[in-house]
Design a protein around this motif. Structure first.
Motif, PDB file in Angstrom:
ATOM      1  N   HIS A   1       0.842  -1.181   0.000  1.00  0.00           N
ATOM      2  CA  HIS A   1       0.000   0.000   0.000  1.00  0.00           C
ATOM      3  C   HIS A   1       0.889   1.247   0.000  1.00  0.00           C
ATOM      4  CE1 HIS A   1      -3.929  -1.939   0.908  1.00  0.00           C
ATOM      5  NE2 HIS A   1      -3.119  -2.901   1.383  1.00  0.00           N
ATOM      6  N   SER A   2       0.386   2.305  -0.602  1.00  0.00           N
ATOM      7  CA  SER A   2       1.138   3.552  -0.660  1.00  0.00           C
ATOM      8  C   SER A   2       1.139   4.232   0.703  1.00  0.00           C
ATOM      9  CB  SER A   2       0.542   4.483  -1.706  1.00  0.00           C
ATOM     10  OG  SER A   2      -0.784   4.824  -1.352  1.00  0.00           O
ATOM     11  N   GLY A   3       2.174   4.999   0.958  1.00  0.00           N
ATOM     12  CA  GLY A   3       2.250   5.772   2.179  1.00  0.00           C
ATOM     13  C   GLY A   3       1.990   7.228   1.893  1.00  0.00           C
ATOM     14  N   GLU A   4       2.395   8.068   2.849  1.00  0.00           N
ATOM     15  CA  GLU A   4       2.194   9.499   2.680  1.00  0.00           C
ATOM     16  C   GLU A   4       3.123  10.065   1.606  1.00  0.00           C
ATOM     17  OE1 GLU A   4      -0.122  11.242   4.003  1.00  0.00           O
ATOM     18  OE2 GLU A   4      -0.916   9.574   5.185  1.00  0.00           O
ATOM     19  N   ASP A   5       4.294   9.519   1.443  1.00  0.00           N
ATOM     20  CA  ASP A   5       5.286  10.011   0.482  1.00  0.00           C
ATOM     21  C   ASP A   5       5.444   9.023  -0.681  1.00  0.00           C
ATOM     22  OD1 ASP A   5       5.769  12.187   2.177  1.00  0.00           O
ATOM     23  OD2 ASP A   5       7.286  11.045   3.296  1.00  0.00           O
ATOM     24  N   LEU A   6       6.096   9.513  -1.718  1.00  0.00           N
ATOM     25  CA  LEU A   6       6.436   8.631  -2.833  1.00  0.00           C
ATOM     26  C   LEU A   6       7.446   7.595  -2.344  1.00  0.00           C
ATOM     27  CD1 LEU A   6       6.856  11.306  -5.649  1.00  0.00           C
ATOM     28  CD2 LEU A   6       4.831   9.971  -5.101  1.00  0.00           C
ATOM     29  N   ARG A   7       7.317   6.396  -2.822  1.00  0.00           N
ATOM     30  CA  ARG A   7       8.205   5.345  -2.354  1.00  0.00           C
ATOM     31  C   ARG A   7       8.571   4.413  -3.499  1.00  0.00           C
ATOM     32  NH1 ARG A   7       5.016   1.322   1.635  1.00  0.00           N
ATOM     33  NH2 ARG A   7       7.060   0.321   1.473  1.00  0.00           N
ATOM     34  N   ALA A   8       9.763   3.846  -3.412  1.00  0.00           N
ATOM     35  CA  ALA A   8      10.209   2.845  -4.374  1.00  0.00           C
ATOM     36  C   ALA A   8       9.670   1.498  -3.961  1.00  0.00           C
ATOM     37  CB  ALA A   8      11.727   2.820  -4.446  1.00  0.00           C
ATOM     38  N   VAL A   9       9.255   0.703  -4.918  1.00  0.00           N
ATOM     39  CA  VAL A   9       8.726  -0.631  -4.645  1.00  0.00           C
ATOM     40  C   VAL A   9       9.905  -1.576  -4.440  1.00  0.00           C
ATOM     41  CG1 VAL A   9       7.365  -2.544  -5.531  1.00  0.00           C
ATOM     42  CG2 VAL A   9       6.648  -0.185  -5.978  1.00  0.00           C
ATOM     43  N   PRO A  10      10.058  -2.155  -3.264  1.00  0.00           N
ATOM     44  CA  PRO A  10      11.118  -3.146  -3.055  1.00  0.00           C
ATOM     45  C   PRO A  10      10.651  -4.529  -3.509  1.00  0.00           C
ATOM     46  CG  PRO A  10      10.022  -2.705  -0.982  1.00  0.00           C
ATOM     47  CD  PRO A  10       9.354  -1.822  -2.001  1.00  0.00           C
TER      48      PRO A  10
END
Length: 252
Positions: free
Chosen positions: A128-137
């Motif tokens: 699920h997405s968080g508050e910030d942009l994130r890289a998919v591990p």
């Protein structure tokens, strides 16, 4: 005595009295006229028909030049070369020559060394997405030549520059939005998107990218107003990110 007397009479008497005495007459010669006509009278010289030389051909002397020609002299000193002339126009193309003989085979060349680069990684757990942009591990390694893909950071670092084929496959989550970017360094290059739906579906995105040495490619999860998620299970592999080198820069 008689002979001397006769000689004196011959010298004393005029020539007109010679026939009467029975003596031979001496021919008359004019002292003022030449014995032979001029060798080359002028073009305007008047010649009378009464002239005793009137009917005779003219004789003109000729000079043999070969008699006056001297011997051949020695060759002189060669002079300096003259200036080069201007270049002339090109000539016509000559006929094609005959085919030459086949040459000898050369030494064997070095073996062709082809460059390879490829990766294929997956994720078994949903995200699920968080508050910030994130890289998919990713947690599953299928192919990872030379360890160029880092599972923890979810990034592939290019070591062989060239053109790469990239593909991303995910499974959407029911009633949730799916919004992902295929990133090149810090720039999004392609998007994978699915609207919220009651039924989950498989979504795919693929593209070709030129990569330089040191470039990184990765998947970013993007959040807007809705919850963004991708589905995964421990038993199956729903999320797959793959890439491979199509043609290196050395062959372009």
């Amino acid at each position: 005595m008689a002979a001397s007397t006769l000689m004196l009479l011959a010298l004393a008497l005029p020539t007109a009295a010679w026939p009467g005495l029975g003596l031979p007459r001496r021919p008359c010669v004019h002292c003022c006229r030449p014995a032979w006509p001029p060798a080359s009278p002028g073009p305007y010289a008047h010649v009378s028909a009464r002239d005793p030389w009137w009917g005779l051909p003219r004789v003109r002397p000729t000079i043999d030049i070969s008699i006056l020609k001297g011997e051949k002299g020695e060759a002189g000193v060669r002079g300096r070369s003259g200036r080069s002339g201007e270049e002339g126009p090109p000539g016509f193309r000559g006929p094609q020559g005959r085919k030459g003989q086949k040459g000898q085979a050369g030494p064997p060349g070095a073996p062709c060394q082809r460059a390879y680069a490829a990766f294929s990684v997956g994720r078994r757990e949903g995200l699920h997405s968080g508050e910030d942009l994130r890289a998919v591990p990713f947690d599953t390694e299928l192919v990872n030549l030379d360890g160029a893909f880092d599972l923890a950071s979810g990034r592939f670092r290019c070591a062989v520059p060239g053109v790469y084929f990239l593909s991303l496959n995910v499974h959407t989550w029911n009633h949730k939005e799916t919004y992902l970017h295929v990133m090149l360094n810090r720039r999004p290059t392609a998007v994978l998107y699915a609207q919220p739906s009651e039924r989950s579906v498989m979504q795919a995105q693929s593209l070709l990218l030129p990569l330089a040495a040191g470039d990184t490619v990765w998947v970013r999860m993007f959040r807007r107003d809705r919850d963004n998620a991708i589905y995964g299970e421990r038993g199956d592999l729903y999320i797959i990110f793959s890439g491979h080198l199509v043609k290196p820069d050395a062959e372009l």
